[in-house]
Write an enzyme that holds these catalytic residues in place. Structure first.
Site: not given
Length: 291
Positions: A112, A87-88, A194, A243, A10
């Site tokens: 998500r 991440s994503l 996170h 995650q 992102q």
């Protein structure tokens, strides 16, 4: 030597992204339209002709970056020796490595994004970039602050993103600067990604991940939670669930890929953030966009 394909998270979005590919490539157009169908709204309209504010909504941002990472890679028929996503971007990496289908990827990324949005609304929280402090010092300061604040993204040496409640982040920023950080820069994000504050989202996403068919990928995927290479479907699922509340160990992931033979890193997706991080982690490797 080996080619590593890496996928951004992102923040890489911009208005108009993906439009040229949609208009010039029939395979890409079909995939974008399939995503519109799965999502239940025309995300392509917002990506191609929307406003920056449209694209900043988490429910739009995450699928948009995912689509503009995965679709060019599918159309280019890439054959990675290894993959990783920030991440994503881990979801993009899973699709391109063949561990999950394109349709499953769209569906999971949408779930998500919505789960994270809900978690953000439960607790006013944020993230901040700490520049030029050793990892250990950042961790030590976070541990000393009352409230929730943790190291969330280990992006490259000298750049760590911290994540937590608004008050804890403000206090940590002060202490980081006092300890010698060059900058403690609040980020424009919806919440504390996170970090333990994402636990409601993790629990919600876990159900969707458990229900998704995950196959052994055609190449190793270096996952965020432990920076290690994985090919076992059950391990990949467990790491994907963990995650959301665990730090992104990007520096270590890139170092491990290089140790395992990667000499060229190809960023698939909008922007060039990961190319910059890779070069800061190791100047000797090639980092370039997908041609």
């Amino acid at each position: 030597m080996a080619k590593a394909y890496v996928f951004p998270g992102q923040g890489a979005q911009y208005v108009g992204m993906g439009k040229d590919l949609y208009e010039s490539n029939e395979q890409a157009k079909a995939l974008f339209e399939k995503a519109n169908e799965i999502l239940g709204f025309r995300i392509t309209d917002l990506m191609f002709n929307g406003t920056e504010d449209d694209l900043k909504q988490t429910k739009v941002t995450q699928p948009a970056v995912f689509l503009c990472s995965v679709i060019p890679a599918i159309c280019a028929n890439v054959e990675p020796d290894m993959v990783a996503g920030h991440s994503l971007g881990e979801f993009s990496a899973l699709v391109v490595s063949g561990a999950i289908s394109f349709e499953s990827g769209v569906s999971l990324v949408s779930k998500r994004a919505l789960a994270m949005q809900k978690a953000c609304e439960l607790n006013p929280s944020t993230m901040s970039a700490i520049i030029a402090l050793p990892d250990e010092k950042v961790e030590e300061i976070c541990a000393s602050v009352d409230g929730v604040v943790v190291a969330a993204n280990y992006n490259c040496p000298g750049q760590i993103i911290i994540s937590g409640t608004n008050e804890a982040i403000a206090k940590a920023n002060e202490l980081m600067l006092a300890a010698g950080a060059k900058r403690a820069l609040p980020l424009k994000v919806g919440g504390a990604f996170h970090s333990p504050l994402m636990e409601p989202a993790r629990a919600e996403l876990a159900e969707a991940i458990e229900a998704t068919e995950v196959s052994a990928p055609k190449c190793p995927i270096y996952q965020n939670v432990d920076a290690q290479a994985h090919t076992d479907a059950a391990e990949i699922k467990a790491n994907l669930v963990a995650q959301l509340t665990s730090p992104v160990r990007w520096t270590k992931s890139v170092q491990n890929m290089i140790a395992d033979g990667a000499d060229t890193f190809i960023e698939c997706g909008p922007g060039a953030v990961l190319q910059g991080l890779v070069k800061k982690i190791d100047k000797t490797v090639v980092a370039q966009p997908l041609a």
